[in-house]
Scaffold this motif. Structure first.
Motif, mmCIF file in Angstrom:
data_model
loop_
_atom_site.group_PDB
_atom_site.id
_atom_site.type_symbol
_atom_site.label_atom_id
_atom_site.label_comp_id
_atom_site.label_asym_id
_atom_site.label_seq_id
_atom_site.Cartn_x
_atom_site.Cartn_y
_atom_site.Cartn_z
ATOM 1 N N TYR A 62 -5.752 3.504 11.608
ATOM 2 C CA TYR A 62 -6.851 4.574 11.696
ATOM 3 C C TYR A 62 -7.395 4.894 12.995
ATOM 4 N N LEU B 14 -14.891 0.061 -3.834
ATOM 5 C CA LEU B 14 -14.137 0.612 -4.635
ATOM 6 C C LEU B 14 -12.870 1.096 -4.217
ATOM 7 N N THR C 227 0.374 4.467 1.723
ATOM 8 C CA THR C 227 0.381 5.376 3.032
ATOM 9 C C THR C 227 1.714 5.172 3.665
ATOM 10 N N GLU D 232 -2.497 -12.249 -2.393
ATOM 11 C CA GLU D 232 -3.865 -12.643 -1.975
ATOM 12 C C GLU D 232 -4.485 -13.755 -2.914
ATOM 13 N N MET E 165 -6.347 -8.693 -7.247
ATOM 14 C CA MET E 165 -4.893 -8.977 -8.023
ATOM 15 C C MET E 165 -3.797 -9.213 -7.001
ATOM 16 N N GLU F 205 0.912 -1.173 0.046
ATOM 17 C CA GLU F 205 -0.106 0.019 -0.016
ATOM 18 C C GLU F 205 0.884 1.183 -0.007
HETATM 19 P P1 HAM Z 1 -6.956 -0.652 1.420
HETATM 20 O O1 HAM Z 1 -8.385 -0.885 1.673
HETATM 21 O O2 HAM Z 1 -6.056 -1.914 1.950
HETATM 22 O O3 HAM Z 1 -6.417 0.771 1.923
HETATM 23 O O4 HAM Z 1 -6.829 -0.406 -0.188
HETATM 24 C C1 HAM Z 1 -7.440 0.617 -0.745
HETATM 25 C C2 HAM Z 1 -7.915 -0.020 -2.016
HETATM 26 O O5 HAM Z 1 -6.948 -0.608 -2.867
HETATM 27 C C3 HAM Z 1 -9.153 -0.987 -2.099
HETATM 28 O O6 HAM Z 1 -10.294 -0.314 -1.961
HETATM 29 C C4 HAM Z 1 -9.020 -1.470 -3.497
HETATM 30 O O7 HAM Z 1 -9.615 -0.581 -4.363
HETATM 31 C C5 HAM Z 1 -7.558 -1.568 -3.843
HETATM 32 N N1 HAM Z 1 -7.173 -2.900 -3.536
HETATM 33 C C6 HAM Z 1 -6.532 -3.242 -2.484
HETATM 34 N N2 HAM Z 1 -6.200 -4.550 -2.402
HETATM 35 C C7 HAM Z 1 -6.239 -4.798 -3.849
HETATM 36 C C8 HAM Z 1 -6.091 -5.936 -4.607
HETATM 37 N N3 HAM Z 1 -5.504 -6.931 -4.116
HETATM 38 N N4 HAM Z 1 -6.496 -6.290 -5.926
HETATM 39 C C9 HAM Z 1 -7.057 -4.871 -6.485
HETATM 40 N N5 HAM Z 1 -7.288 -3.957 -5.670
HETATM 41 C C10 HAM Z 1 -6.830 -3.719 -4.681
HETATM 42 C C11 HAM Z 1 -5.098 1.167 1.555
HETATM 43 O O8 HAM Z 1 -4.507 0.584 0.896
HETATM 44 C C12 HAM Z 1 -4.807 2.432 2.519
HETATM 45 N N6 HAM Z 1 -3.320 2.917 2.100
HETATM 46 C C13 HAM Z 1 -5.727 3.334 2.024
HETATM 47 C C14 HAM Z 1 -5.211 4.973 2.879
HETATM 48 C C15 HAM Z 1 -4.864 5.714 2.243
HETATM 49 N N7 HAM Z 1 -5.689 5.125 4.084
HETATM 50 C C16 HAM Z 1 -5.232 6.322 4.340
HETATM 51 N N8 HAM Z 1 -4.563 6.929 3.200
#
Ligand code: HAM
Length: 426
Positions: A263, A283, A83, A115, A122, A81
């Motif tokens: 959070y 999303l 952040t 995953e 993905m 990620e």
């Molecule tokens: P997260 O909920 O782990 O948050 O991921 C955010 C978004 O990334 C998900 O809602 C989805 O759209 C996408 N995502 C996560 N995993 C996958 C995957 N395996 N395949 C496709 N899309 C995926 C974060 O990553 C935090 N860093 C968000 C954040 C920013 N919070 C504060 N600042």
């Protein structure tokens, strides 16, 4: 031997890559208007950053990281990620000490999570995200939520829903934590083995468990909203007020927990309600984090952000039947007939391209008819034909493929002529 791309990764080929480029450009422009600037951080980091940042008790850290030892014996991890990396950079570059706070960043790039691949999930995916660091004004929470929603709305999506919760501050969370332990402890043996550990490490995670989702104790679990202290309650109220002022609709879900540990206060997800979107309806997600900057070695500084994957965004556009205005055609195709003409065409092609016009030609030694066919297949708007006779007369034949009109144009003015034609004289 056939070697395919690893499971959970994909090739993005022309036909689709134009959509990616379009979406990326729109998102960058959205960020420009909200005054978020681009940051690019490394794709791998020291493993410790994510263990401390994302949180040891999360599935991401425990099960999903691509972690390996480099040749120097250091443990590094492909970022799961954005952040934690942004915060690391903010601290390392002492950005917190600069004038003009808060610092507002956006990023776009590949993330990696081991995953189980399925539609919308993905192992390599591209996240677009933003982070605003250095302000704990609830107005900036509302700004982030507005940007997040508009990133979908401006691209034409309609069936999107904002789901909001507050996880409160440290004090509220501690009170809630004790209540959760008290509530779930009598059921400890009935919970999955992961949840038994979560109950000790971070009981909030139990609410997010997919295996125990239907356990009767889940429904009656104490809600964080009942444990918010006055400051947290007031904070949440102000975020909601600012959303109301902007006319942004939302739904409160006290069970929204998020899969990362950092959070406090505002936590949210944006869901797709489009039919046919698939089993995973999230999303994007994000929220406020108050302890992360300190955890990574910086001063006490609060931040808020969100991230989405472009893959899920494109899935939603498809599910809602939104057609992006991408042009896959070609402006000009030049046909050369004969050796001499070929040399002149190579020169003209180069000149047209330098003048800003998109041009292609044959490179397979095709006959005239086949070259016309190729131009047609490529969707070329104009076909220019240069034969020995035209060359002698200093002219070139220009065919407008939309109207079928043909015209002889002087070779030394064809660049200006094509510019005029393609821009419609603008
Ligand atoms: P997260 O909920 O782990 O948050 O991921 C955010 C978004 O990334 C998900 O809602 C989805 O759209 C996408 N995502 C996560 N995993 C996958 C995957 N395996 N395949 C496709 N899309 C995926 C974060 O990553 C935090 N860093 C968000 C954040 C920013 N919070 C504060 N600042």
């Amino acid at each position: 031997m056939n070697i395919n791309a690893p499971r959970g990764t994909q090739d993005i080929l022309p036909g689709t890559s134009e959509k990616w480029q379009y979406v990326e450009k729109q998102l960058a422009d959205l960020c420009r208007r909200y005054h978020y600037k681009e940051i690019r951080t490394p794709i791998f980091e020291h493993t410790e950053l994510f263990q401390r940042g994302v949180g040891d008790s999360t599935d991401i850290v425990q099960k999903e990281m691509y972690t390996f030892e480099d040749r120097g014996g250091r443990s590094v991890t492909l970022r799961p990620e954005g952040t934690a990396s942004v915060v690391r950079s903010y601290v390392q570059n002492k950005v917190y000490g600069l004038p003009n706070q808060p610092t507002k960043y956006y990023y776009m790039g590949p993330m990696f999570r081991y995953e189980r691949p399925q539609q919308g999930r993905m192992r390599q995916f591209v996240q677009f995200g933003i982070e605003a660091l250095g302000s704990d004004d609830p107005a900036i929470d509302a700004e982030v939520l507005s940007l997040a929603l508009n990133s979908y709305k401006e691209l034409g999506l309609q069936s999107v829903k904002l789901v909001l919760n507050s996880l409160g501050d440290q004090e509220s969370r501690e009170a809630h934590r004790q209540a959760l332990i008290k509530h779930f402890d009598p059921h400890r043996e009935e919970l999955c083995s992961d949840c038994q550990i979560r109950l000790d490490q971070n009981p909030l995670r139990v609410l997010d468990c997919k295996k125990d989702r239907d356990h009767p104790a889940m429904e009656a679990a104490p809600s964080i909203l009942e444990y918010l202290n006055d400051y947290s309650k007031d904070y949440f109220e102000r975020v909601k007020q600012y959303l109301d002022v902007m006319g942004i609709d939302y739904e409160i879900d006290p069970n929204l927990v998020r899969g990362l540990d950092y959070y406090n206060h505002t936590a949210f997800e944006i869901m797709s309600e489009a039919e046919g979107f698939g089993a995973i309806t999230t999303l994007s997600g994000g929220g406020r984090y108050t302890g992360l900057v300190k955890e990574v070695g910086g001063p006490e500084t609060s931040g808020i952000g969100f991230a989405m994957s472009i893959e899920r965004l494109l899935m939603a556009l498809e599910a809602e039947g939104v057609v992006l205005p991408v042009d896959e055609g070609l402006e000009c195709f030049i046909v050369a007939l004969g050796e001499q003409a070929e040399r002149a065409v190579i020169k003209l092609t180069d000149e047209l391209r330098r003048a800003g016009i998109q041009v292609d030609k044959d490179y397979l030694g095709k006959k005239m008819k086949a070259q016309f066919k190729a131009a047609d297949r490529l969707g070329s708007k104009y076909v220019l034909v240069l034969g020995e006779q035209e060359l002698e007369n200093g002219v070139i034949n220009v065919k407008d493929m939309t109207t079928g009109d043909q015209k002889e144009v002087a070779l030394d003015s064809v660049i200006d002529y094509m510019k005029e034609e393609l821009t419609g004289g603008e």
